[in-house]
Design an enzyme around this catalytic site. Structure first.
Site, PDB file in Angstrom:
ATOM      1  N   SER A 107       0.820  -1.213   0.000  1.00 45.93           N
ATOM      2  CA  SER A 107       0.000   0.000   0.000  1.00 45.93           C
ATOM      3  C   SER A 107       0.854   1.263   0.000  1.00 45.93           C
ATOM      4  O   SER A 107       1.941   1.297   0.581  1.00 45.93           O
ATOM      5  CB  SER A 107      -0.891   0.001   1.251  1.00 45.93           C
ATOM      6  OG  SER A 107      -1.554   1.242   1.404  1.00 45.93           O
ATOM      7  N   TYR A 130      -2.201   5.570  -4.387  1.00 44.69           N
ATOM      8  CA  TYR A 130      -3.214   6.604  -4.205  1.00 44.69           C
ATOM      9  C   TYR A 130      -2.697   7.862  -4.886  1.00 44.69           C
ATOM     10  O   TYR A 130      -1.536   8.250  -4.675  1.00 44.69           O
ATOM     11  CB  TYR A 130      -3.459   6.898  -2.726  1.00 44.69           C
ATOM     12  CG  TYR A 130      -4.223   5.830  -1.981  1.00 44.69           C
ATOM     13  CD1 TYR A 130      -5.440   5.358  -2.453  1.00 44.69           C
ATOM     14  CD2 TYR A 130      -3.727   5.307  -0.794  1.00 44.69           C
ATOM     15  CE1 TYR A 130      -6.145   4.386  -1.753  1.00 44.69           C
ATOM     16  CE2 TYR A 130      -4.428   4.332  -0.089  1.00 44.69           C
ATOM     17  CZ  TYR A 130      -5.630   3.875  -0.582  1.00 44.69           C
ATOM     18  OH  TYR A 130      -6.323   2.909   0.107  1.00 44.69           O
ATOM     19  N   THR A 156      -5.778   2.518  -6.987  1.00 50.93           N
ATOM     20  CA  THR A 156      -7.042   2.489  -6.242  1.00 50.93           C
ATOM     21  C   THR A 156      -7.809   3.776  -6.527  1.00 50.93           C
ATOM     22  O   THR A 156      -7.298   4.872  -6.309  1.00 50.93           O
ATOM     23  CB  THR A 156      -6.785   2.329  -4.738  1.00 50.93           C
ATOM     24  OG1 THR A 156      -6.161   1.063  -4.505  1.00 50.93           O
ATOM     25  CG2 THR A 156      -8.089   2.368  -3.954  1.00 50.93           C
ATOM     26  N   LYS A 253      -8.280  -0.674  -9.380  1.00 48.59           N
ATOM     27  CA  LYS A 253      -9.010  -1.303  -8.274  1.00 48.59           C
ATOM     28  C   LYS A 253     -10.089  -0.371  -7.731  1.00 48.59           C
ATOM     29  O   LYS A 253      -9.818   0.788  -7.434  1.00 48.59           O
ATOM     30  CB  LYS A 253      -8.034  -1.666  -7.148  1.00 48.59           C
ATOM     31  CG  LYS A 253      -8.677  -2.350  -5.939  1.00 48.59           C
ATOM     32  CD  LYS A 253      -7.604  -2.744  -4.921  1.00 48.59           C
ATOM     33  CE  LYS A 253      -8.203  -3.460  -3.722  1.00 48.59           C
ATOM     34  NZ  LYS A 253      -8.943  -2.542  -2.837  1.00 48.59           N
ATOM     35  N   HIS A 277     -13.882  -1.614  -1.705  1.00 49.47           N
ATOM     36  CA  HIS A 277     -12.925  -1.238  -0.662  1.00 49.47           C
ATOM     37  C   HIS A 277     -13.231  -1.967   0.652  1.00 49.47           C
ATOM     38  O   HIS A 277     -13.060  -1.423   1.750  1.00 49.47           O
ATOM     39  CB  HIS A 277     -12.924   0.272  -0.433  1.00 49.47           C
ATOM     40  CG  HIS A 277     -11.575   0.837  -0.100  1.00 49.47           C
ATOM     41  ND1 HIS A 277     -10.768   1.451  -1.021  1.00 49.47           N
ATOM     42  CD2 HIS A 277     -10.874   0.871   1.069  1.00 49.47           C
ATOM     43  CE1 HIS A 277      -9.644   1.851  -0.447  1.00 49.47           C
ATOM     44  NE2 HIS A 277      -9.679   1.499   0.831  1.00 49.47           N
TER      45      HIS A 277
END
Length: 379
Positions: A107, A130, A156, A253, A277
């Site tokens: 992440s 992100y 994402t 995603k 999510h």
């Protein structure tokens, strides 16, 4: 771990070993948690068609995921603050995934940085991005993923605004967390193993951000920057800019709608992930499994469709594959193992799901992943 039989066993141990604020961060969802529950419950409602007297002596779980060989159709999903569940959690999870022959996704909001993980594993991993308002930082982040030889970028797209998670507010699981609340201090004092592991970890900050912003060595200043950075203006045109920097495979995603799935095909992504999510964003949205078949029917011949949301067993993996997914992501399932036992716990979670999937295939009369389709489901 001899007597651990399922993911729920790992969940219960995780709950005992890790402070409540960090366990609840993983375990809970947004608002009334309707979508969180639907992800699990809707999967359970799908029933299998049992078949008998079929030669199932040579079952094979191996497959390919975006062209990469994998021991089974499973991916460890990106989970923020993994290193606060267990010291150096991202490194332990990545090693367990690689040992099992499946991909691991780091992440953006990890505790261990891209460089920390890359220096401690032998194979490439995926990186989840992100997109922040500070596009210079995003560009640098992508370039760091390239330098670390990450083999896929997972973009994402469902976090432009953040859904409220009631339990986090109640627990003081803000950024930074309110560890010095009396009830949190008392809880942490009863978890000496967790404290020792976290203190022994390489990082206790967001490793991909700390040190890369002027004067942002402490968690509080990093947190203030992060809170201002999620970008509600993000749109499909920004993917062209990301593509201009990232030369590798792109996975989008957070797709729940057929029209958005069509857009993912148009921008040339190698794969999309049907995901809400984990029930942590739009509460009242449909479960991932509810929308999966229509998305597969519409775009499955043009793009690789992955599934995320509610996977707690090998049976759940089989259900998603039967409805058209090519592979599945797990988040909570492996984090429960990590919080319970570190790297061996992650390995145990993967092994549980692998064994359950193999057994379910056998009892449904199929020997390989590519034989799994709607015919394995009861009408």
């Amino acid at each position: 771990m001899k007597y651990i039989t399922c993911i729920e066993d790992l969940r219960q141990i995780h709950k005992r070993k890790v402070p409540k604020m960090f366990f609840d961060y993983v375990d809970h969802g947004s608002y009334a948690e309707e979508t969180l529950r639907a992800n699990v419950d809707d999967l359970k409602r799908i029933k299998f068609r049992q078949r008998i007297l079929v030669d199932i002596s040579k079952r094979d779980l191996s497959t390919t995921i975006i062209g990469e060989k994998a021991a089974m159709p499973l991916i460890l999903a990106p989970v923020g603050s993994t290193g606060m569940q267990y010291g150096d959690g991202e490194i332990h999870a990545c090693r367990a995934a690689h040992a099992a022959g499946i991909p691991y996704t780091l992440s953006t909001m990890s505790i261990c940085s891209i460089e920390d993980v890359a220096a401690n594993v032998d194979k490439p991993f995926w990186f989840q991005l992100y997109v922040m308002r500070d596009r210079g930082f995003v560009k640098a982040l992508i370039e760091r993923a390239i330098a670390a030889k990450c083999s896929a970028l997972v973009l994402t797209v469902d976090l432009q605004v953040i859904g409220q998670r009631h339990q986090d507010i109640k627990n003081g699981m803000t950024v930074p967390p309110e560890i010095f609340r009396p009830k949190n201090l008392i809880d942490i004092a009863t978890k000496p193993g967790w404290v020792k592991g976290i203190l022994g970890g390489k990082q206790r900050n967001f490793g991909n951000i700390a040190g890369h912003l002027p004067g942002s060595k402490d968690l509080e200043s990093v947190s203030a920057w992060v809170a201002s950075q999620f970008d509600p203006s993000l749109n499909w045109k920004d993917i062209d800019w990301i593509r201009s920097i990232w030369p590798g495979k792109l996975i989008i995603k957070g797709i729940l709608d057929v029209e958005d799935a069509r857009e993912a095909v148009k921008v040339g992504a190698e794969a999309l992930v049907v995901s809400n999510h984990g029930g942590r964003q739009l509460d009242g949205a449909p479960s991932s499994i509810e929308v999966l078949p229509e998305i597969v029917h519409t775009v499955g011949s043009h793009i690789e469709v992955m599934f995320d949301g509610g996977i707690r067993s090998g049976q759940d993996v089989m259900r998603a594959l039967a409805l058209g997914a090519r592979s599945c992501m797990i988040g909570r399932a492996y984090i429960y193992g990590l919080g319970a036992f570190g790297g061996p716990g992650v390995a145990k979670a993967i092994d549980i799901i692998s064994r359950e999937l193999s057994t379910t295939m056998g009892l449904c009369g199929v020997n390989s992943i590519n034989q799994i389709d709607e015919k394995v489901l009861a009408e």
